[in-house]
Design an enzyme around this catalytic site. Structure first.
Site, short mmCIF file in Angstrom:
data_model
loop_
_atom_site.label_atom_id
_atom_site.label_comp_id
_atom_site.label_asym_id
_atom_site.label_seq_id
_atom_site.Cartn_x
_atom_site.Cartn_y
_atom_site.Cartn_z
N CYS A 170 65.73 42.22 23.95
CA CYS A 170 64.42 42.41 24.58
C CYS A 170 63.34 41.77 23.72
O CYS A 170 63.39 41.81 22.49
CB CYS A 170 64.13 43.89 24.84
SG CYS A 170 63.38 44.76 23.47
N GLU A 171 62.42 41.12 24.41
CA GLU A 171 61.41 40.36 23.68
C GLU A 171 60.33 41.25 23.08
O GLU A 171 59.50 40.78 22.30
CB GLU A 171 60.78 39.29 24.58
CG GLU A 171 59.94 39.81 25.71
CD GLU A 171 59.49 38.70 26.66
OE1 GLU A 171 60.12 37.63 26.68
OE2 GLU A 171 58.51 38.92 27.39
N HIS A 172 60.32 42.52 23.40
CA HIS A 172 59.30 43.41 22.83
C HIS A 172 59.73 44.05 21.52
O HIS A 172 58.91 44.32 20.67
CB HIS A 172 58.95 44.52 23.84
CG HIS A 172 58.39 43.97 25.11
ND1 HIS A 172 58.71 44.45 26.37
CD2 HIS A 172 57.53 42.95 25.32
CE1 HIS A 172 58.07 43.74 27.29
NE2 HIS A 172 57.35 42.84 26.68
N HIS A 173 61.02 44.31 21.38
CA HIS A 173 61.50 45.00 20.18
C HIS A 173 62.59 44.23 19.44
O HIS A 173 63.04 44.65 18.38
CB HIS A 173 62.06 46.38 20.55
CG HIS A 173 61.08 47.25 21.28
ND1 HIS A 173 61.04 47.32 22.65
CD2 HIS A 173 60.08 48.02 20.83
CE1 HIS A 173 60.07 48.14 23.01
NE2 HIS A 173 59.47 48.58 21.93
N GLN A 218 64.25 42.05 31.31
CA GLN A 218 65.27 42.06 32.36
C GLN A 218 64.75 41.47 33.67
O GLN A 218 65.47 40.77 34.38
CB GLN A 218 65.76 43.50 32.57
CG GLN A 218 66.98 43.58 33.48
CD GLN A 218 67.48 45.01 33.61
OE1 GLN A 218 67.40 45.78 32.66
NE2 GLN A 218 68.01 45.35 34.76
N HIS A 278 69.17 49.57 27.69
CA HIS A 278 68.28 48.98 26.68
C HIS A 278 68.31 49.82 25.42
O HIS A 278 67.96 51.00 25.44
CB HIS A 278 66.85 48.93 27.23
CG HIS A 278 66.69 47.93 28.36
ND1 HIS A 278 65.93 46.80 28.24
CD2 HIS A 278 67.22 47.92 29.60
CE1 HIS A 278 66.00 46.12 29.37
NE2 HIS A 278 66.77 46.77 30.22
N CYS A 307 66.39 49.60 23.02
CA CYS A 307 65.04 49.99 22.60
C CYS A 307 64.64 51.32 23.24
O CYS A 307 63.73 51.99 22.75
CB CYS A 307 64.01 48.89 22.87
SG CYS A 307 63.78 48.46 24.59
ZN ZN Z 1 62.39 46.69 24.21
#
Ligand code: ZN
Length: 198
Positions: free
Chosen positions: A88-91, A129, A157, A159
């Site tokens: 995931c590009e956020h975490h 996603q 996920h 995260c």
């Molecule tokens: Zn994430």
């Protein structure tokens, strides 16, 4: 020569550009970089991260290598349960699960083994996603000029499971419906009947 045998591993002189960043990261969380267990870790982690993001250096058209074939078949082609792993590009934590793909050919079909490879080109990048689902669908539409393309992804996920809300069993489902799958409820229903748990 295996990674472990390389003389520069653990010496602090790794030439991989990401290895020095992993050394900083480990120092940043208070690790002792001289401890034996971490001797080769910065370089190994750098190589692993490079592998997990190898989609950036891949090109769909080159990978396909002409595996688009003429076909008179106009009926739905479904490839389901394609396993994938992404970040995931956020975490920068993994999300993983299954991709289900369907398309309605309009004269062209894709070699069966190529669909999982297309999934990987987009999965092996930093992603969300929703965008992964869309990119796979639009790529197949572009390559086949199909009358309709549908992609469903079910994923877990880390995260969400390892941090944040810590919900281990929650999964997320995303869909992209293009062409006839968007327009026709019966096409959608027919596809969804092929899916597990549908
Ligand atoms: Zn994430």
């Amino acid at each position: 020569m295996s990674l472990e045998d390389r003389p520069d591993v653990g010496s602090g002189r790794e030439s991989h550009p990401l290895a020095s960043l992993y050394r900083q990261l480990l120092a940043g969380v208070g690790e002792d970089l001289d401890r034996q267990g971490l001797a080769g870790t910065p370089l190994r982690a750098a190589k692993a991260f490079e592998f997990l993001t190898h989609g950036y250096s891949e090109d769909v058209d080159r990978l396909l290598n002409g595996a688009i074939f003429d076909s008179a078949n106009r009926d739905m082609v479904v490839v389901r349960d394609i396993e994938f792993y992404s970040l995931c590009e956020h975490h920068i934590l993994p999300f993983h699960g299954k991709v289900h793909v369907a398309y309605l050919p309009a004269g062209k079909v894709i070699g069966l083994s190529k669909i999982p490879r297309i999934v990987d080109v987009f999965a092996r990048r930093l992603q969300i996603q929703e965008n992964l689902t869309d990119q796979i669908a639009r790529c197949i539409e572009r390559l086949t000029r199909a009358k309709g393309v549908a992609v469903v992804i079910e994923a877990r996920h880390l995260c969400m499971a390892m941090r944040g809300v810590e919900k281990q069993n929650a999964s997320m489902v995303t869909t992209t419906m293009l062409g006839q799958f968007r327009e026709s409820e019966s096409a959608r229903t027919q596809f969804l009947r092929f899916l597990p748990n549908a």
